[in-house]
Design an enzyme around this catalytic site. Structure first.
Site: not given
Length: 335
Positions: A118, A259, A289
């Site tokens: 990520c 994020h 996500n």
């Protein structure tokens, strides 16, 4: 005396692509033992996008790239290098960068993948910055895309509620009026705790076999509470270093683009840097996500919805498997 000009890299334009299919919390209620209230309270997520058959990381990333290239005022022939950040590549090899290159019709430029889960977009941005500032290339295309729905166990309520699919891209070149200058970058990793967040099988350590499939080793594994603690601490540390190295005070940050993993993590970071909620940009509730693509998707949406004033500073932060983490400070260039 000849004084050599110091090149500064900047983001010229961004683009994003989200699949059409929406998987809502009410949909998940029919699939696993969960509820909308449980998901929203713990994550802030209300729905996420799921790629259709035939929509792979390379395709979603390439579609986002087409938008970024057009907004940058370039033709595809002017792209000199392609970096593709992903943790869900189409194949182990060839690279998703090469596949996106073929989809875009860009001829024979260097193309390679960058894997930092990520945090992948920030890692890729660091590489693109270095390539431009060294003079190696003028126009670098950075793509970040993931199709984590391929690796989600929809019987595990702790992970299936989190992830969505999406693609993003940006064009990085020498700083110019109206661009977002990449002022500073700080990255880190700690492989000693790699087992806290992983996709165990499918690589050379645990090749695919009937046993790995039966044991669910091809699904995302995460120790949520431990990951949460590391995420907040590591992103805070990286951000503090990045801000200081940019010669700024923490109060100088105008926008936080984090994020999009968990609303509690985002709020904890915003609180520690005393950034007003109105200046914390979130897409989490809509998209979940989206892994490597999440920061760039959020950045692209921010730039579409808000005017970033000349001289304003943006802080990007991310955290992911590896464990990996990073922070980037951007400055809006006048013009």
């Amino acid at each position: 005396m000849c004084v050599k000009k110091i090149r500064k890299a900047s983001i010229w334009a961004t683009g994003s692509y989200l699949p059409e299919k929406i998987l809502s919390n009410s949909d998940l209620e029919q699939m696993v033992d969960t509820s909308d209230e449980w998901i929203v309270t713990r994550t802030g997520i209300k729905e996420r996008r799921i790629a259709a058959p035939g929509e792979y990381a390379s395709i979603m990333g390439a579609k986002a790239a087409e938008k970024a290239i057009e907004k940058a005022g370039l033709t595809k022939d002017q792209i000199e290098c392609i970096i593709f950040s992903t943790s869900a590549p189409d194949y182990i090899f060839p690279s998703s960068a090469a596949l996106a290159q073929a989809y875009l019709g860009i001829k024979e430029v260097p193309a390679f993948d960058c894997m930092a889960a990520c945090t992948g977009y920030l890692y890729g941005l660091s590489v693109a910055k270095a390539l431009v500032e060294s003079g190696a290339y003028n126009n670098v295309l950075l793509i970040a895309a993931d199709k984590l729905s391929s690796f989600v166990n929809y019987e595990d309520r702790n992970t299936c509620v989190l992830f969505g699919d999406g693609g993003s891209a940006c064009v990085v070149g020498e700083s110019r009026p109206g661009a977002l200058e990449i002022t500073n970058v700080n990255l880190g990793a700690d492989g000693s705790v790699a087992d806290l967040l992983s996709l165990p099988a499918g690589g050379s350590r645990l090749p695919a076999s009937p046993e790995t499939v039966a044991e669910g080793k091809h699904f995302i594994y995460m120790e949520g509470k431990e990951v949460f603690k590391h995420a907040v601490r590591r992103m805070e540390s990286a951000a503090k270093i990045c801000i200081a190295e940019a010669g700024l005070a923490e109060g100088d940050i105008d926008w936080l683009v984090p994020h999009q993993a968990n609303e509690r993590i985002i709020d904890a970071i915003a609180k520690r840097f005393e950034i007003d909620e109105s200046k914390v940009f979130k897409t989490l509730s809509k998209y979940g996500n989206t892994a490597a693509s999440s920061v760039c998707i959020a950045l692209d949406e921010l730039l579409q919805l808000h005017v970033i004033n000349s001289g304003e500073y943006l802080l990007l932060v991310a955290f992911g498997g590896g464990l990996s983490w990073g922070a980037v400070v951007l400055r809006q260039v006048e013009g």
